[in-house]
Write an enzyme that holds these catalytic residues in place. Sequence first.
Site, PDB file in Angstrom:
ATOM      1  CG  LEU A  34     -10.186  -6.725   5.562  1.00 34.73           C
ATOM      2  CD1 LEU A  34     -11.517  -7.427   5.860  1.00 34.73           C
ATOM      3  CD2 LEU A  34     -10.408  -5.236   5.309  1.00 34.73           C
ATOM      4  CB  SER A  35      -7.148  -4.458  10.855  1.00 33.51           C
ATOM      5  OG  SER A  35      -6.792  -4.581  12.207  1.00 33.51           O
ATOM      6  N   GLY A  36      -6.627  -7.790  11.363  1.00 32.91           N
ATOM      7  CA  GLY A  36      -7.163  -8.982  12.024  1.00 32.91           C
ATOM      8  C   GLY A  36      -7.318 -10.177  11.102  1.00 32.91           C
ATOM      9  CE  LYS A  39      -2.200  -6.863   7.605  1.00 37.76           C
ATOM     10  NZ  LYS A  39      -3.513  -6.865   8.262  1.00 37.76           N
ATOM     11  CB  SER A  40       1.020 -10.053  12.615  1.00 45.87           C
ATOM     12  OG  SER A  40       0.895  -8.726  12.209  1.00 45.87           O
ATOM     13  CB  SER A 107      -0.545  -2.933   1.434  1.00 48.66           C
ATOM     14  OG  SER A 107      -0.600  -4.307   1.722  1.00 48.66           O
TER      15      SER A 107
END
Length: 196
Positions: A34-36, A39-40, A107
């Site tokens: 999910l966003s947040g 991942k980054s 994704s």
Amino acid sequence: MSKVIVIPQIHDVNAEMRAELNGHKPLVLWFTGLSGSGKSTVANAVEKVLHERKTRTYILDGDNVRRGLNNDLDFSESGRVENIRRIGEVANLMLDAGLVVLTAFVSPFKSDREKVRQTVGAENFVEVFVDCPLEVCEARDVKGLYKKARAGEIPDFTGISSPFEAPESPDIHLHTDTEDLAESVAKVLSFIEKKL
Ligand SMILES: Nc1ncnc2c1ncn2[C@@H]1O[C@H](COP(=O)(O)OS(=O)(=O)O)[C@@H](OP(=O)(O)O)[C@H]1O
Ligand SMILES: Nc1ncnc2c1ncn2[C@@H]1O[C@H](COP(=O)(O)OP(=O)(O)O)[C@@H](O)[C@H]1O
């Protein structure tokens, strides 16, 4: 579209020779979540360690892909499918160039991740599920997007108005709500150690 015939070109310098020169094999580390979810953050921390170890790396993420190559795509289902297809192809070229490619995209669709696995070859693909409950991602709200999505200002927002299909058997399963960054990084590094 009319049928296009393309004959593959064989070059004298091949992937094996590039791996020999680099001193390590190439790999695609595919972070999904999910966003947040982190991942980054995790990809960035893993890349730092690999770089210090003289591994040739590159991170593909939304900032360098959705702003450029894929700036014609939206967050509809078809937009996301094409986004991931192109990223898979770019990752495959980078793999052929000899790099350890770290990708950080939501994704959300299982079938798209499977297609990338086929594109790059299963032996070169490591799926990293960056697992974090929606409530925690929403509380983090790193970019303020969840607030906007809840207010109805962003359509098709993953986890709220668009689905996320969690990996069933990821190669690496991170839990960024209960483990700290160092633990997540160590899990990734220990898994890929034998592969490089
Ligand atoms: N509708 C919607 N749904 C999800 N995410 C959205 C949306 N609109 C914008 N954003 C921001 O774009 C980042 C996700 O882009 P991706 O290319 O990774 O998405 S996807 O893989 O095609 O689903 C994602 O970045 P991350 O937070 O880094 O995951 C968001 O910040
Ligand atoms: N264990 C953890 N791993 C990764 N990120 C974490 C962790 N704990 C807290 N965070 C925080 O969560 C946020 C994740 O944001 P980001 O990496 O941008 O997520 P994504 O790329 O999935 O959208 C960051 O603010 C990060 O500092």
